[in-house]
Design an enzyme around this catalytic site. Structure first.
Site, PDB file in Angstrom:
ATOM      1  N   HIS A   1      -7.332  -5.474 -13.826  1.00 36.54           N
ATOM      2  CA  HIS A   1      -6.099  -4.937 -14.404  1.00 36.54           C
ATOM      3  C   HIS A   1      -6.298  -4.454 -15.834  1.00 36.54           C
ATOM      4  O   HIS A   1      -5.339  -4.063 -16.497  1.00 36.54           O
ATOM      5  CB  HIS A   1      -4.991  -5.991 -14.352  1.00 36.54           C
ATOM      6  CG  HIS A   1      -4.435  -6.190 -12.983  1.00 36.54           C
ATOM      7  ND1 HIS A   1      -3.431  -7.082 -12.698  1.00 36.54           N
ATOM      8  CD2 HIS A   1      -4.748  -5.591 -11.796  1.00 36.54           C
ATOM      9  CE1 HIS A   1      -3.155  -7.043 -11.409  1.00 36.54           C
ATOM     10  NE2 HIS A   1      -3.944  -6.149 -10.841  1.00 36.54           N
TER      11      HIS A   1
ATOM     12  N   ASN B   1       0.793  -1.226   0.000  1.00 34.61           N
ATOM     13  CA  ASN B   1       0.000   0.000   0.000  1.00 34.61           C
ATOM     14  C   ASN B   1       0.830   1.283   0.000  1.00 34.61           C
ATOM     15  O   ASN B   1       0.399   2.301  -0.548  1.00 34.61           O
ATOM     16  CB  ASN B   1      -0.918   0.031   1.224  1.00 34.61           C
ATOM     17  CG  ASN B   1      -1.891  -1.126   1.255  1.00 34.61           C
ATOM     18  OD1 ASN B   1      -2.269  -1.660   0.214  1.00 34.61           O
ATOM     19  ND2 ASN B   1      -2.315  -1.524   2.445  1.00 34.61           N
TER      20      ASN B   1
END
Length: 337
Positions: free
Chosen positions: A198, A99
């Site tokens: 994606h 992250n």
């Protein structure tokens, strides 16, 4: 060929039945698409308008907002633990390796939460905001829509340890990916369908640079699969040199990076998958069922859209807090005082 089509159609009919069985379990929970109908009737409209404005200003935000929901649900469940900032008692999941310097869009969530608190104080949870935002972001890029089941409460804790462990890594093997998704109650169909996210978004060079170098020069015939893979790799090496530019960004789908479609699967079959975890879905050692799903989605965008929507609903039900569990945070970054 016709027998193969019939075989695949039968297999996917069974898959759909299995998915519907799982979804019935999700619908039996306390979540409901009508949860805010009386509590906060304009909740979804407030979210939609703000997501639309944010994505209009920055089209690349759509992928970032979708990604927030993924990274939240894979740690402790879909409970907005991801949104908590560091405090004396909490180490934020934002500092986890998957992250840190990677996620964005938090200000959009903050803005939506502020407006919802003005309209309906302490009513709409941050976890539900993430789920609605993810759906709206996909729709704005041309993807499918689905009913978002609502009524989640927000977590009272975060886990940077689980964030480092449970969020799928870009260099994961298929075996690791299957195990990782299975730990969340998600199957192979969910894995392949959700990987289709994606089709939008970008990745930093550091996420795939390791697989770009140490390859032998290509000397075979042009326009073959190997040739396309070689030229693709060469173009990536120009963007991501051996040293430096680790944070340079490359589209996950070089063909239609701003449109949510099935191009991602066509890219995989042409040797144009960006991440190791993408290429794992079509590697030589891949399970037959996985490659069949990739082929099916490449040939049928409608099928991909249907399965993606079902898998998003299923993922959104992971370890949710409902009823008296957790709380509805007044500010998504901090626990209520």
């Amino acid at each position: 060929m016709e027998l193969m089509r019939l075989h695949l159609r039968a297999k996917f009919s069974i898959t759909v039945c299995i998915l519907l069985f799982h979804l019935v379990g999700a619908f039996d929970s306390e979540l409901s698409p009508y949860y805010y109908s009386e509590l906060c009737p304009l909740a979804e409209e407030i979210v939609r308008q703000n997501v639309e404005a944010a994505v209009y200003r920055d089209p690349l935000l759509a992928a970032a907002l979708l990604r927030l929901h993924f990274h939240d649900c894979f740690v402790l469940g879909c409970d907005a633990s991801l949104l908590l900032d560091d405090t004396v008692a909490i180490v934020s999941e934002k500092t986890a390796v998957p992250n840190l310097n990677s996620l964005r869009g938090f200000e959009v969530i903050d803005r939506i939460k502020y407006l919802l608190e003005e309209a309906c104080p302490l009513t709409v949870s941050c976890a539900d905001i993430l789920a609605i935002v993810a759906r709206d972001a996909v729709v704005l890029r041309g993807g499918p829509s689905w009913e978002v089941y609502l009524g989640r409460k927000d977590s009272l804790q975060a886990s940077v340890t689980l964030a480092n462990k449970m969020i799928p890594a870009p260099n994961s093997t298929l075996e690791v990916l299957i195990a990782n998704f299975a730990a969340q109650g998600l199957d192979v169909v969910d894995l392949v369908a959700l990987s289709g996210s994606h089709t939008i978004g970008r990745s930093r060079c550091t996420s795939f640079k390791g697989r770009l170098y140490g390859q032998l020069a290509y000397e075979g015939p042009p326009f073959s699969l190997e040739y396309r893979s070689y030229t693709f790799r060469s173009s990536l090496q120009a963007i991501c040199p051996t040293n430096g530019r680790d944070n340079a960004l490359v589209p996950l789908d070089l063909k239609t990076s701003r449109r949510f479609d099935n191009q991602y699967y066509l890219n995989l079959l042409r040797g144009l998958g960006l991440l190791q975890s993408d290429e794992a879905l079509v590697s030589e050692s891949v399970e037959e069922s996985v490659i069949e799903i990739v082929w099916a989605y490449a040939q049928n965008q409608e099928l991909f859209f249907r399965d993606f929507a079902k898998s998003m609903i299923k993922m959104g039900n992971i370890n949710v807090l409902t009823g008296s569990e957790g709380q509805v945070r007044e500010h998504c970054r901090y626990l209520n005082v």
